[in-house]
Design a protein around this motif. Structure first.
Motif, PDB file in Angstrom:
ATOM      1  N   THR A  52       8.424  -2.154   9.185  1.00  0.00           N
ATOM      2  CA  THR A  52       8.119  -2.989  10.333  1.00  0.00           C
ATOM      3  C   THR A  52       6.930  -2.434  11.102  1.00  0.00           C
ATOM      4  O   THR A  52       6.726  -1.215  11.136  1.00  0.00           O
ATOM      5  N   ASP A  53       6.172  -3.331  11.722  1.00  0.00           N
ATOM      6  CA  ASP A  53       5.041  -2.858  12.538  1.00  0.00           C
ATOM      7  C   ASP A  53       5.395  -2.778  14.027  1.00  0.00           C
ATOM      8  O   ASP A  53       4.540  -2.496  14.849  1.00  0.00           O
ATOM      9  N   LEU A 113       0.585  -1.400  11.318  1.00  0.00           N
ATOM     10  CA  LEU A 113      -0.252  -2.190  10.425  1.00  0.00           C
ATOM     11  C   LEU A 113      -1.507  -2.729  11.108  1.00  0.00           C
ATOM     12  O   LEU A 113      -2.471  -3.096  10.425  1.00  0.00           O
ATOM     13  N   ARG A 114      -1.514  -2.793  12.415  1.00  0.00           N
ATOM     14  CA  ARG A 114      -2.733  -3.228  13.109  1.00  0.00           C
ATOM     15  C   ARG A 114      -3.881  -2.262  12.850  1.00  0.00           C
ATOM     16  O   ARG A 114      -5.049  -2.649  12.894  1.00  0.00           O
ATOM     17  N   ALA A 115      -3.541  -1.020  12.576  1.00  0.00           N
ATOM     18  CA  ALA A 115      -4.548  -0.002  12.280  1.00  0.00           C
ATOM     19  C   ALA A 115      -4.804   0.130  10.784  1.00  0.00           C
ATOM     20  O   ALA A 115      -5.620   0.951  10.364  1.00  0.00           O
ATOM     21  N   GLY A 116      -4.108  -0.675   9.981  1.00  0.00           N
ATOM     22  CA  GLY A 116      -4.262  -0.612   8.534  1.00  0.00           C
ATOM     23  C   GLY A 116      -2.958  -0.207   7.870  1.00  0.00           C
ATOM     24  O   GLY A 116      -2.014   0.235   8.531  1.00  0.00           O
ATOM     25  N   VAL A 117      -2.898  -0.353   6.566  1.00  0.00           N
ATOM     26  CA  VAL A 117      -1.706   0.029   5.809  1.00  0.00           C
ATOM     27  C   VAL A 117      -1.759   1.535   5.571  1.00  0.00           C
ATOM     28  O   VAL A 117      -2.710   2.042   4.970  1.00  0.00           O
ATOM     29  N   GLU A 157       1.373   4.717  -1.191  1.00  0.00           N
ATOM     30  CA  GLU A 157       1.785   5.738  -2.153  1.00  0.00           C
ATOM     31  C   GLU A 157       3.225   5.495  -2.619  1.00  0.00           C
ATOM     32  O   GLU A 157       3.539   5.628  -3.810  1.00  0.00           O
ATOM     33  N   THR A 158       4.096   5.132  -1.692  1.00  0.00           N
ATOM     34  CA  THR A 158       5.487   4.858  -2.047  1.00  0.00           C
ATOM     35  C   THR A 158       5.588   3.648  -2.957  1.00  0.00           C
ATOM     36  O   THR A 158       6.339   3.653  -3.944  1.00  0.00           O
ATOM     37  N   ARG A 187      -4.726  -9.079   6.691  1.00  0.00           N
ATOM     38  CA  ARG A 187      -5.402  -7.912   6.106  1.00  0.00           C
ATOM     39  C   ARG A 187      -4.424  -7.043   5.324  1.00  0.00           C
ATOM     40  O   ARG A 187      -4.774  -6.478   4.281  1.00  0.00           O
ATOM     41  N   ALA A 188      -3.207  -6.908   5.831  1.00  0.00           N
ATOM     42  CA  ALA A 188      -2.241  -6.004   5.206  1.00  0.00           C
ATOM     43  C   ALA A 188      -1.729  -6.544   3.872  1.00  0.00           C
ATOM     44  O   ALA A 188      -1.495  -5.769   2.936  1.00  0.00           O
ATOM     45  N   ALA A 189      -1.531  -7.853   3.772  1.00  0.00           N
ATOM     46  CA  ALA A 189      -0.909  -8.430   2.579  1.00  0.00           C
ATOM     47  C   ALA A 189      -1.625  -8.043   1.279  1.00  0.00           C
ATOM     48  O   ALA A 189      -0.977  -7.555   0.338  1.00  0.00           O
TER      49      ALA A 189
END
Length: 329
Positions: free
Chosen positions: A146-147, A166-170, A176-177, A208-210
């Motif tokens: 969750t963000d 997530l607003r700052a990126g994934v 990695e997970t 952007r995250a998707a």
């Protein structure tokens, strides 16, 4: 024939507050209409976002400005199992509403009912850990994240949720997970609670995250949080809206109308997507009547919202909106 699994994917499932009162008065049998139960029984497994804790203990957590606190009674876990729910994500803004004690109870009650959990745990490694669900001959890896809110994030020795800003990126730990999990399973589902409430389309940081999650190895990204459903693509269900609740209804956004998405999943990703329009009454959910006003509203909105994301070709069949996917999609 290659292994396939048919999953029923539902959105925000809130079994506290007024829904909990209904359970206390009438039991759990009235929450879901018989026709909906029959529809869900056609799936190999039901997965959803459980937007409450399940406990008879705990007290409201203190966060300035937080208006809503959701806690379901312990029998809610068995009700979900009876609906065919095999796994839930707890990565959301209500898992810790009644503190660590209630969150730990939630994990215990769901485990006792045979339901896998992701997205929350007694500490950060456990909250971020995947689960593996085997259905239809497929080993499906599940991750929940969750963000919001940062205050609910699990720590090294603190119960909480898997939080990613997530607003700052994934974040690297998440990609990695996903990548590591992909090497050990046939498919990976990432269940994401992202973005603000009551918006009609994915906000920029969600968009952007998707693709980052897909590039990391996700077979399907399943989103929720907005309380209204968004459009879909083959590999991203941006928001599934609500599944059951006691919420006030917005007369324009119609958070009382939603979808359950049935996805036929293979090792190469989704093969077929079927969206079943649903209608939410107070503490009860039912399929919308085919060709009725609610059904048509959902169909029109989902078709338009998906077209805005580049998905065309949704067709009507057996009371659902259906899309078969090819390797070019």
């Amino acid at each position: 024939m290659a292994a396939e699994a048919r999953l029923a994917l539902a959105g925000d499932t809130m079994l506290g507050r007024g829904v909990a009162e209904e359970i206390g008065h009438h039991g759990t049998g009235t929450l879901f209409a018989d026709r909906l139960r029959a529809e869900l029984a056609t799936a190999d497994a039901v997965l959803l976002n459980l937007e409450c804790c399940v406990s008879s203990r705990g007290s409201r957590i203190r966060i300035p400005g937080k208006p809503f606190f959701f806690r379901a009674p312990p029998e809610a876990a068995e009700a979900l199992a009876g609906l065919g729910v095999r796994a839930v994500t707890l990565a959301n803004n209500h898992a810790l509403d009644y503190g660590p004690e209630a969150l730990l109870d939630t994990l215990d009650h769901l485990a006792a009912a045979g339901i896998l959990t992701v997205g929350a745990g007694p500490d950060e490694p456990a909250a971020r850990a995947p689960a593996v669900l085997t259905v239809g001959g497929l080993r499906i890896g599940l991750l929940g994240v969750t963000d919001h809110p940062a205050e609910y994030a699990a720590g090294p020795a603190r119960p909480g949720v898997a939080h990613a800003e997530l607003r700052a990126g994934v974040p690297h730990w998440l990609t990695e997970t996903i990548g590591a999990l992909r090497h050990h399973v046939d498919a990976v589902l990432v269940l994401v609670h992202w973005g603000p409430n009551m918006v009609t389309e994915p906000v920029p940081h969600v968009r952007r995250a998707a693709p980052r999650l897909l590039a990391a190895g996700a077979s399907l990204v399943v989103g929720h949080s907005a309380h209204v459903f968004h459009g879909l693509t083959r590999r991203v269900l941006f928001d599934l809206g609500d599944f059951v609740d006691d919420y006030a209804v917005d007369p324009v956004l119609h958070n009382d109308r939603g979808v359950v998405v049935f996805t036929t999943l293979g090792p190469e990703g989704p093969l077929r997507t079927e969206a079943l329009p649903i209608a939410l009454d107070y503490a009860q959910t039912r399929p919308a009547e085919p060709a009725g006003r609610e059904w048509e509203w959902v169909a029109h909105r989902l078709t338009a919202a998906s077209a805005d994301l580049g998905t065309t070709g949704l067709r009507r069949a057996d009371g659902r909106l259906v899309r078969d996917w090819t390797t070019e999609d």
